[in-house]
Design an enzyme around this catalytic site. Structure first.
Site, mmCIF file in Angstrom:
data_model
loop_
_atom_site.group_PDB
_atom_site.id
_atom_site.type_symbol
_atom_site.label_atom_id
_atom_site.label_comp_id
_atom_site.label_asym_id
_atom_site.label_seq_id
_atom_site.Cartn_x
_atom_site.Cartn_y
_atom_site.Cartn_z
ATOM 1 N N GLU A 32 44.018 62.075 68.618
ATOM 2 C CA GLU A 32 43.207 62.458 67.073
ATOM 3 C C GLU A 32 42.256 61.401 66.676
ATOM 4 O OE1 GLU A 32 45.649 63.139 64.069
ATOM 5 O OE2 GLU A 32 47.164 62.957 64.937
ATOM 6 N N LYS A 93 39.347 65.279 57.230
ATOM 7 C CA LYS A 93 39.930 65.613 57.776
ATOM 8 C C LYS A 93 39.317 67.315 57.534
ATOM 9 C CE LYS A 93 44.137 65.446 57.366
ATOM 10 N NZ LYS A 93 45.240 65.239 56.858
ATOM 11 N N VAL A 113 45.674 67.895 64.955
ATOM 12 C CA VAL A 113 46.303 67.697 65.474
ATOM 13 C C VAL A 113 45.593 69.407 66.334
ATOM 14 C CG1 VAL A 113 49.125 68.641 67.083
ATOM 15 C CG2 VAL A 113 48.566 66.703 65.425
ATOM 16 N N ASP A 149 49.161 73.761 63.276
ATOM 17 C CA ASP A 149 49.098 72.802 64.341
ATOM 18 C C ASP A 149 49.834 73.687 64.864
ATOM 19 O OD1 ASP A 149 48.340 70.687 63.148
ATOM 20 O OD2 ASP A 149 49.784 68.998 63.375
ATOM 21 N N LYS A 166 57.126 65.376 62.145
ATOM 22 C CA LYS A 166 58.043 64.116 60.943
ATOM 23 C C LYS A 166 59.115 64.812 59.860
ATOM 24 C CE LYS A 166 53.271 62.539 59.741
ATOM 25 N NZ LYS A 166 52.530 63.316 60.701
#
Length: 312
Positions: A32, A93, A113, A149, A166
């Site tokens: 990515e 993004k 992602v 994602d 995360k």
């Protein structure tokens, strides 16, 4: 300039090295670009991006960093394009829903992602390395905040090597969603689901694999049983010696969540805010851990891709 290849109704520019590798059945690993543009500080981000590609090569595969450059989806970047993604202030993004808009406006975009997985699968790349997977956010019952994602992987045939999700996310809810969406999860050398900065999030996994060959065997079995239309997550923990101090991690996480609430930060701003908070409060230790785990994932992904190619 590399030639255009028509792939399922969209024009995707394959870097010549990537195109040659795919045509010959050699291993390719998708990477990515959001981590380059938004996840790492300048000017180190360009150096680290090159290091990630180097790790893939050293482990026997061809790196294919993905981005939108001058309105074109590119699978594999030359050095000029990589430098542009790392240094341009115009980079946005790009998730799956944004690809067409950025392309139509001849823009430059770094793929998340979700969009990396989507474009990699269109090009026929089977393995993808990233840092951490997106997931269900805390308080999602009220905000409905869930990463694209997850839904993208529920319909995308690709194997993603990551360090779990995360710890700022709701890990338990994310694992439940992965199950509901039929996205397979394998612990690479572990029975624990990784927590990005930490090797163990505190949640157990049903399935463990201990070698790239085992992952490749699962990928082949999925093809034979027609379950390969869903994504497969290979959860690869950061080495314990390189993880954040657990006490420090927990303290900073709680402080960050408190500050998040105090400032009223919400939506897409939550993750970048908390990551920057971690970076500041750990005096860069979280960034060092981030780089370590990404390089580790790139190595493992390349070895998996090599095993999969060898079994073709």
């Amino acid at each position: 300039m590399a030639p255009l290849y028509r792939i399922e109704r969209i024009d995707v520019q394959l870097h010549p090295e990537v195109a040659d590798a795919l045509a010959a059945g050699r291993p390719v690993v998708a990477l990515e670009s959001t981590i380059i543009s938004h996840g790492l500080p300048r000017p180190d981000n360009l150096r680290i991006a090159r290091e990630i590609e180097h790790e893939v090569r050293q482990a026997g595969a061809v790196p294919a960093t993905i981005a939108i450059v001058d309105g074109q989806a590119r699978i594999g970047l030359d050095d000029d394009a990589l430098r542009a993604v790392a240094s341009s202030d115009e980079v946005v993004k790009v998730s799956v829903r944004d690809i067409a808009t950025v392309a139509a406006r001849n823009g430059i975009g770094a793929t998340t992602v979700a969009s990396t997985a989507h474009l990699a699968a269109l090009a026929g790349v089977k393995v993808f390395a990233t840092g951490g997977l997106g997931g269900v956010h805390r308080e999602a019952r009220d905000s409905w905040d869930e990463s694209a994602d997850l839904t993208t992987l529920s319909r995308t045939p690709i194997t993603v090597v990551c360090a779990g999700v995360k710890s700022i996310l709701d890990v338990a809810a994310t694992l439940e969603r992965l199950e509901t969406l039929n996205i397979g999860v394998l612990g690479f050398g572990t029975n624990a689901f990784p927590g990005f900065y930490l090797a163990d999030s505190g949640h157990r996994l049903d399935w463990r694999v201990d070698s790239p060959a085992e992952v490749a065997a699962v990928m082949r079995a999925r093809e034979q049983l027609s379950t390969d239309g869903y994504g497969l997550v290979v959860a690869n923990p950061i080495p314990e010696a390189d993880q954040l101090d657990v006490t420090l991690h927990d303290r900073v996480l709680q402080a960050g969540l408190t500050e998040l609430d105090r400032r009223g930060v919400s939506g897409k701003n939550v993750t970048p805010f908390l990551l920057e908070f971690f970076h500041a409060q750990t005096h860069g230790a979280s960034l060092a851990a981030n780089v370590t785990l990404v390089l580790n994932n790139a190595r493992v992904a390349a070895r998996i891709a090599a095993e999969y190619a060898a079994s073709s």
